[in-house]
Design an enzyme around this catalytic site. Structure first.
Site, PDB file in Angstrom:
ATOM      1  N   LYS A   3      47.093  35.877  20.400  1.00 56.19           N
ATOM      2  CA  LYS A   3      45.955  36.796  20.466  1.00 56.19           C
ATOM      3  C   LYS A   3      46.235  37.884  21.498  1.00 56.19           C
ATOM      4  O   LYS A   3      46.316  37.625  22.690  1.00 56.19           O
ATOM      5  CB  LYS A   3      44.680  36.078  20.871  1.00 56.19           C
ATOM      6  CG  LYS A   3      43.468  37.007  20.738  1.00 56.19           C
ATOM      7  CD  LYS A   3      42.273  36.551  21.512  1.00 56.19           C
ATOM      8  CE  LYS A   3      42.250  36.999  22.938  1.00 56.19           C
ATOM      9  NZ  LYS A   3      42.112  38.451  23.138  1.00 56.19           N
ATOM     10  N   GLY A  48      46.903  36.336  32.235  1.00 56.70           N
ATOM     11  CA  GLY A  48      45.644  37.029  32.479  1.00 56.70           C
ATOM     12  C   GLY A  48      45.125  36.707  33.861  1.00 56.70           C
ATOM     13  O   GLY A  48      45.902  36.392  34.770  1.00 56.70           O
ATOM     14  N   SER A  49      43.824  36.757  34.009  1.00 54.24           N
ATOM     15  CA  SER A  49      43.227  36.585  35.340  1.00 54.24           C
ATOM     16  C   SER A  49      43.245  35.112  35.758  1.00 54.24           C
ATOM     17  O   SER A  49      43.207  34.210  34.909  1.00 54.24           O
ATOM     18  CB  SER A  49      41.791  37.097  35.316  1.00 54.24           C
ATOM     19  OG  SER A  49      41.051  36.385  34.361  1.00 54.24           O
ATOM     20  N   GLU A 107      40.876  33.609  37.105  1.00 47.37           N
ATOM     21  CA  GLU A 107      39.568  33.038  36.747  1.00 47.37           C
ATOM     22  C   GLU A 107      39.629  32.393  35.345  1.00 47.37           C
ATOM     23  O   GLU A 107      39.239  31.235  35.174  1.00 47.37           O
ATOM     24  CB  GLU A 107      38.579  34.197  36.760  1.00 47.37           C
ATOM     25  CG  GLU A 107      37.153  33.834  36.640  1.00 47.37           C
ATOM     26  CD  GLU A 107      36.321  35.094  36.409  1.00 47.37           C
ATOM     27  OE1 GLU A 107      36.824  36.212  36.656  1.00 47.37           O
ATOM     28  OE2 GLU A 107      35.182  34.937  35.947  1.00 47.37           O
ATOM     29  N   GLY A 118      42.354  31.644  33.769  1.00 51.12           N
ATOM     30  CA  GLY A 118      43.391  30.605  33.847  1.00 51.12           C
ATOM     31  C   GLY A 118      42.789  29.258  34.232  1.00 51.12           C
ATOM     32  O   GLY A 118      43.135  28.216  33.666  1.00 51.12           O
ATOM     33  N   GLU A 122      50.378  32.415  33.546  1.00 50.47           N
ATOM     34  CA  GLU A 122      50.887  33.521  34.373  1.00 50.47           C
ATOM     35  C   GLU A 122      49.663  34.304  34.797  1.00 50.47           C
ATOM     36  O   GLU A 122      49.049  34.997  33.987  1.00 50.47           O
ATOM     37  CB  GLU A 122      51.803  34.432  33.546  1.00 50.47           C
ATOM     38  CG  GLU A 122      53.032  33.765  32.979  1.00 50.47           C
ATOM     39  CD  GLU A 122      54.020  33.356  34.044  1.00 50.47           C
ATOM     40  OE1 GLU A 122      53.896  33.789  35.208  1.00 50.47           O
ATOM     41  OE2 GLU A 122      54.918  32.569  33.715  1.00 50.47           O
ATOM     42  N   CYS A 138      50.312  42.484  37.310  1.00 48.19           N
ATOM     43  CA  CYS A 138      50.004  41.241  38.036  1.00 48.19           C
ATOM     44  C   CYS A 138      50.848  41.103  39.293  1.00 48.19           C
ATOM     45  O   CYS A 138      50.393  40.554  40.286  1.00 48.19           O
ATOM     46  CB  CYS A 138      50.193  40.039  37.124  1.00 48.19           C
ATOM     47  SG  CYS A 138      51.751  40.045  36.245  1.00 48.19           S
ATOM     48  N   GLU A 155      42.705  40.640  43.850  1.00 53.88           N
ATOM     49  CA  GLU A 155      43.506  41.482  42.977  1.00 53.88           C
ATOM     50  C   GLU A 155      42.632  42.641  42.488  1.00 53.88           C
ATOM     51  O   GLU A 155      41.616  42.419  41.827  1.00 53.88           O
ATOM     52  CB  GLU A 155      43.980  40.637  41.783  1.00 53.88           C
ATOM     53  CG  GLU A 155      44.934  41.369  40.880  1.00 53.88           C
ATOM     54  CD  GLU A 155      45.467  40.479  39.753  1.00 53.88           C
ATOM     55  OE1 GLU A 155      44.681  39.735  39.163  1.00 53.88           O
ATOM     56  OE2 GLU A 155      46.673  40.560  39.481  1.00 53.88           O
TER      57      GLU A 155
HETATM   58  P1  NDP Z   1      41.249  38.135  31.242  1.00 53.76           P
HETATM   59  O1  NDP Z   1      41.927  37.068  31.984  1.00 53.76           O
HETATM   60  O2  NDP Z   1      39.811  37.963  30.940  1.00 53.76           O
HETATM   61  O3  NDP Z   1      41.997  38.406  29.856  1.00 53.76           O
HETATM   62  C1  NDP Z   1      43.296  38.013  29.496  1.00 53.76           C
HETATM   63  C2  NDP Z   1      43.315  37.554  28.042  1.00 53.76           C
HETATM   64  O4  NDP Z   1      42.528  36.366  27.874  1.00 53.76           O
HETATM   65  C3  NDP Z   1      42.717  38.551  27.074  1.00 53.76           C
HETATM   66  O5  NDP Z   1      43.393  38.470  25.845  1.00 53.76           O
HETATM   67  C4  NDP Z   1      41.296  38.067  26.952  1.00 53.76           C
HETATM   68  O6  NDP Z   1      40.654  38.542  25.810  1.00 53.76           O
HETATM   69  C5  NDP Z   1      41.488  36.575  26.924  1.00 53.76           C
HETATM   70  N1  NDP Z   1      40.337  35.781  27.343  1.00 53.76           N
HETATM   71  C6  NDP Z   1      39.246  36.161  28.054  1.00 53.76           C
HETATM   72  N2  NDP Z   1      38.435  35.105  28.256  1.00 53.76           N
HETATM   73  C7  NDP Z   1      39.012  34.036  27.667  1.00 53.76           C
HETATM   74  C8  NDP Z   1      38.670  32.643  27.539  1.00 53.76           C
HETATM   75  N3  NDP Z   1      37.569  32.136  28.082  1.00 53.76           N
HETATM   76  N4  NDP Z   1      39.505  31.827  26.875  1.00 53.76           N
HETATM   77  C9  NDP Z   1      40.647  32.310  26.347  1.00 53.76           C
HETATM   78  N5  NDP Z   1      41.020  33.606  26.427  1.00 53.76           N
HETATM   79  C10 NDP Z   1      40.224  34.460  27.089  1.00 53.76           C
HETATM   80  O7  NDP Z   1      41.426  39.476  31.970  1.00 53.76           O
HETATM   81  P2  NDP Z   1      40.557  40.790  31.710  1.00 53.76           P
HETATM   82  O8  NDP Z   1      41.221  41.541  30.655  1.00 53.76           O
HETATM   83  O9  NDP Z   1      39.112  40.503  31.511  1.00 53.76           O
HETATM   84  O10 NDP Z   1      40.689  41.500  33.096  1.00 53.76           O
HETATM   85  C11 NDP Z   1      39.860  41.088  34.197  1.00 53.76           C
HETATM   86  C12 NDP Z   1      40.659  41.126  35.458  1.00 53.76           C
HETATM   87  O11 NDP Z   1      41.695  40.151  35.366  1.00 53.76           O
HETATM   88  C13 NDP Z   1      41.390  42.423  35.717  1.00 53.76           C
HETATM   89  O12 NDP Z   1      40.623  43.336  36.385  1.00 53.76           O
HETATM   90  C14 NDP Z   1      42.532  41.954  36.532  1.00 53.76           C
HETATM   91  O13 NDP Z   1      42.183  41.850  37.875  1.00 53.76           O
HETATM   92  C15 NDP Z   1      42.837  40.598  36.015  1.00 53.76           C
HETATM   93  N6  NDP Z   1      43.962  40.574  35.061  1.00 53.76           N
HETATM   94  C16 NDP Z   1      45.121  40.082  35.493  1.00 53.76           C
HETATM   95  C17 NDP Z   1      46.197  40.056  34.662  1.00 53.76           C
HETATM   96  C18 NDP Z   1      47.484  39.516  35.130  1.00 53.76           C
HETATM   97  O14 NDP Z   1      48.475  39.583  34.418  1.00 53.76           O
HETATM   98  N7  NDP Z   1      47.541  38.973  36.304  1.00 53.76           N
HETATM   99  C19 NDP Z   1      46.156  40.567  33.312  1.00 53.76           C
HETATM  100  C20 NDP Z   1      44.862  41.032  32.916  1.00 53.76           C
HETATM  101  C21 NDP Z   1      43.836  41.030  33.783  1.00 53.76           C
HETATM  102  P3  NDP Z   1      40.054  40.031  25.786  1.00 53.76           P
HETATM  103  O15 NDP Z   1      40.628  40.795  26.900  1.00 53.76           O
HETATM  104  O16 NDP Z   1      40.506  40.541  24.495  1.00 53.76           O
HETATM  105  O17 NDP Z   1      38.600  39.905  25.926  1.00 53.76           O
END
Ligand code: NDP
Length: 789
Positions: A192, A244-245, A247, A249, A266, A300, A397
């Site tokens: 996804k 992703g975030s 949170e 994770g 990650e 990240c 972050e």
């Molecule tokens: P998220 O962690 O929410 O998103 C990462 C991925 O996970 C996206 O594909 C998202 O879908 C999906 N996702 C969101 N909620 C869930 C869930 N409960 N279960 C499974 N998958 C989920 O990051 P955000 O895009 O909301 O960004 C928020 C903050 O996170 C940013 O401001 C940044 O600080 C941090 N971030 C960090 C990253 C890193 O690599 N360290 C990468 C991205 C964000 P979708 O986005 O399509 O809603």
């Protein structure tokens, strides 16, 4: 006008990249059928779509189908159906397909780059020169792993159907990091992409179809967090890989607890960019541009904390400000643009509010007097000074173009400041003194350390974090393990029966009464609660009493383990100590044999075999202590990457009832061999084996705190260890319920957890067990060392 004046007045003209082909591609597609499931394009079962905006203009790019649970189901079914054939496909054939994907991506490289910049807002220079070539390299590199898999990873099988969830900051590159190793390993995937950035994944799926990827091997479902959650919760998925975030994770860690799903995370970072007084400051400033303003800081591993040695801080900050004044904000498709827009209004608001909060908490926030483009979600590059270590800009972050600067006086202080974060993804060290840089790198709690460089990546070198930056590695030799498995055992784990204690006739009373205690900080100590538990033989006869350890005993054991200097012992020293432990256990082999036989009821011959094998395992661990070393990678640049095996840290071990001595030493010996201090909770049923063992430990030169043993109710103590924020890793063998609890409770600090998942490892028969524990006993740190002038 003098030549100098003319030179100073010269400005860059526009250098726009054409978007004609990308627009034609966009216009030719019906994105309401953008789910790639089982090799066909489908609309969402619900008919729902979501809108994708262009960050530079705010205009609509596409209305994309949004996968719901039904579509996720269909994708998982397709992946499951494709798995048997794909996992049996020869390595050579999988290699050919991965190679074909890489080459096709290369052929369409410009289209990928332009689409990525339109969709994400990143400058075309970055998507063209970094994202796309790295993604291509990932596929071609992993084609090689597909072919050599059986030789390189003997005894391993593909983990199965993988659910993969990626963020919006590197849409294509993160896709490559997920899909290439999974396919190389023989897994099938349901991926996804992020809702903000689906476009390049759609182009990628088209390429898969053309490159000969069998139907159902790669499935791509578009959607948001709910779609991601449906993947995470799907019962027929074997592995979740998430970027992703932190949170989200942690939510995923809890959601997958007890399901048997393999997990790699990650997550976020707050990486230190350390500049020592002997650094080449101009190079460091250029590094900083790549460190924090690359991809608008939405990275990240962004070097978002500038730690500069006090003696050069003023000069460095003046240079940084001057350079910031020359950063060009603008159209991502302009080849001269340094900084594009942020991904979305919500991200812009988040960054602005964090900067405002940072200022409220005392930081001085400076921005150059650059103009903001008329449209799009732009944020000026920002430098925060006078930042207290507790300031939100130093701790959280931001994921935006915001740099928090702090100073340090000594190397020691700099390292302490760098490690003052709950994250541990990356760090940069700038110094012209290579000895200093190589001395500092191992002291940094980060999975990647760049020396005189930053944000360099390559498929040959693993990437991933320490601490709350997640666990698992992507890329490199170690990254493949995330997509491979070796069964933890075949039989279901059952605790040994507990017969009713018989009335004590005194027949087992030793000549002199003995009080087995807890073993904490190198001393035998009474349990905090001062309760004792009876230990019986299979007939219920009392064989002794052990201390009932509690939360406070675990707390004491963890703090003494944390203070131990075991990780600083040389590998040779650790080897000698373990050999000595084996030697001392051998001297008392008969005593241990008798103890095991009488406690467990097995025949003396079997008990003797368990003791012999335990000695052999300790010997084997000793022999590997100075040989289980890292690797050296040679990425295609003037740099070598040292992949160092570092101890994971304070390691909790919850040991089972079966093979009470062998199981404990099979886990403890590799942990110690690699420099981890241990807090062990031995078999609850046969703890006297462990209390006998600490007497051997006491005479084996193991320093205080390196091994701690807390007897008691292992289910209760395991939960305490799992919740403890200062425990870095936890291994637990037990019933399904206990393993689930341990996995769930570990989410708070994202400790590295391995459980047997309710199965019973074959402690005597599985010769590869020791290798598994060695691998789990280390955290791989990749240190990038450049060379040349
Ligand atoms: P998220 O962690 O929410 O998103 C990462 C991925 O996970 C996206 O594909 C998202 O879908 C999906 N996702 C969101 N909620 C869930 C869930 N409960 N279960 C499974 N998958 C989920 O990051 P955000 O895009 O909301 O960004 C928020 C903050 O996170 C940013 O401001 C940044 O600080 C941090 N971030 C960090 C990253 C890193 O690599 N360290 C990468 C991205 C964000 P979708 O986005 O399509 O809603």
């Amino acid at each position: 006008m003098t030549i100098l004046e003319r030179y100073a007045a010269m400005d860059y003209g526009p250098a726009p990249e054409s978007r004609t082909e990308a627009d034609a591609w966009l216009n030719a597609h019906d994105f309401s059928k953008a789910l790639f499931i089982g090799g066909t394009w489908q609309a969402a079962a619900s008919g729902k779509t979501f809108t994708v905006l262009e960050p530079a203009t705010g205009e609509t790019l596409a209305e994309v189908s949004e996968a719901g649970p039904e579509d996720v189901n269909a994708a998982v079914r397709a992946a499951r159906r494709a798995l048997p054939a794909w996992s049996k496909t020869s390595g050579y054939e999988r290699a050919r397909i991965l190679y074909a994907i890489g080459r096709a991506m290369q052929r369409h490289g410009r289209l990928f780059a332009v689409l990525e910049s339109i969709d994400n807002g990143k400058p075309i220079r970055e998507s063209r020169d970094i994202d796309v070539p790295l993604a291509v390299r990932h596929f071609i590199h992993h084609a090689g792993w597909a072919q050599t898999l059986e030789k390189a990873y003997p005894g391993h099988q593909p983990v199965g159907v993988c659910g993969q969830i990626i963020p919006w900051n590197f849409p294509l590159l993160m896709l490559a990091w997920k899909i290439a190793p999974a396919l190389a390993a023989g897994c099938t995937v349901v991926l996804k992409p992020a809702e903000f950035t689906p476009l390049t994944s759609i182009l990628f799926a088209e390429i898969c179809a053309r490159a000969g990827v069998p139907k159902g091997v790669v499935n791509i479902v578009q959607g948001g967090g709910e779609t991601g959650a449906a993947i995470v919760e799907h019962p027929d998925i074997d592995k979740i890989a998430f970027t992703g975030s932190s949170e989200v994770g942690k939510i995923i860690r809890r959601a997958t607890a007890g399901t048997g799903k393999k997990l790699s995370l990650e997550l976020g970072g707050k990486s230190a960019f350390m500049v020592f007084e002997d650094a080449d400051l101009d190079s460091a400033v250029e590094g900083l541009v790549d460190g924090i303003w690359f991809n608008q800081g939405q990275v990240c591993c962004a070097g978002s904390r500038l730690l500069v040695q006090e003696s050069v801080a003023e000069r460095m900050l003046a240079k940084v400000k001057a350079r910031m004044g020359h950063l060009r904000l603008g159209d991502p498709l302009d080849k001269n643009t340094d900084i594009g827009p942020l991904i979305a209004p919500v991200q812009l608001e988040r960054v602005k509010s964090m900067v405002a909060e940072g200022a409220r908490q005392g930081a001085e926030c400076w921005q150059p007097a650059s103009d903001l483009p008329q449209t799009g979600y732009y944020h000026l590059p920002t430098l925060a000074t006078s930042v207290a270590p507790s300031n939100i800009l130093a701790q959280e972050e931001v994921f935006g173009p915001v740099l928090a600067a702090m100073t340090f006086r000594t190397q020691e202080e700099g390292v302490a400041l760098a490690n003052n974060t709950r994250y541990g993804l990356a760090a940069s060290v700038w110094s012209e003194n290579i000895s200093r840089a190589l001395h500092v790198a191992p002291q940094l709690k980060a999975g990647v350390v760049w020396i005189n460089g930053t944000n360099i990546f390559d498929a040959s070198s693993g990437f991933g974090g320490y601490r709350e930056s997640g666990f698992g590695r992507e890329g490199g030799h170690e990254g493949l393990y995330e997509y491979l498995k070796r069964p933890a055992g075949k039989a279901v784990y059952k605790p040994a029966p507990r017969p009713e204690p018989q009335p004590d006739t005194g027949s087992n009373t030793p000549l002199i009464d003995r009080t087995p205690k807890l073993f904490i900080g190198g001393k035998q100590v009474r349990p905090d609660g001062n309760y004792a538990l009876p230990v019986t033989d299979p007939k219920g006869r009392i064989m002794g009493e052990v201390g009932a350890g509690n939360r406070k005993d675990i707390r004491d054991a963890v703090s003494t383990a944390r203070a131990s200097k075991w990780h600083q012992a040389t590998a040779y020293n650790r080897a000698q100590v373990l050999y000595f432990l084996a030697e001392n256990l051998a001297v008392r082999a008969a005593e241990f044999t008798g103890r095991i036989a009488s406690l467990t009821g097995i025949r003396p011959k079997e008990a003797a075999a368990e003791v012999d094998l335990s000695i052999e395992r300790i010997f084997a661990a000793a022999s590997l202590a100075d040989k289980y070393e890292g690797r050296v990678h040679q990425p295609p640049a003037r740099v070598v990457t040292l992949a160092l095996n570092e101890p994971v840290g304070v390691l909790g071990i919850v040991s089972p009832d079966d093979a009470p001595l062998l199981a404990l030493v099979t886990m403890m010996a590799p942990a110690l061999a690699m420099g981890n201090p241990v807090v062990a909770v031995p078999s609850a049923r046969f703890p006297l084996v462990a209390t006998d063992l600490y007497q051997v430990i006491e005479t084996s030169d193991l320093p205080a705190g390196s091994v701690n043993i807390v007897t008691g109710d292992s289910v209760e103590l395991a939960a305490v260890l799992a919740k403890h924020d200062d425990v870095d890793a936890l291994w637990c063998v037990g019933e399904t319920q206990l393993c689930a609890t341990v996995e769930r409770e570990s989410a708070a600090n994202l400790k590295r957890v391995w459980t047997s998942g309710g199965l019973a490892p074959d402690w005597a028969g599985d010769a590869a067990l020791l290798d598994d524990f060695f691998r789990r006993a280390v955290e791989i740190k990749n240190v990038w060392v450049p060379y040349g002038d």
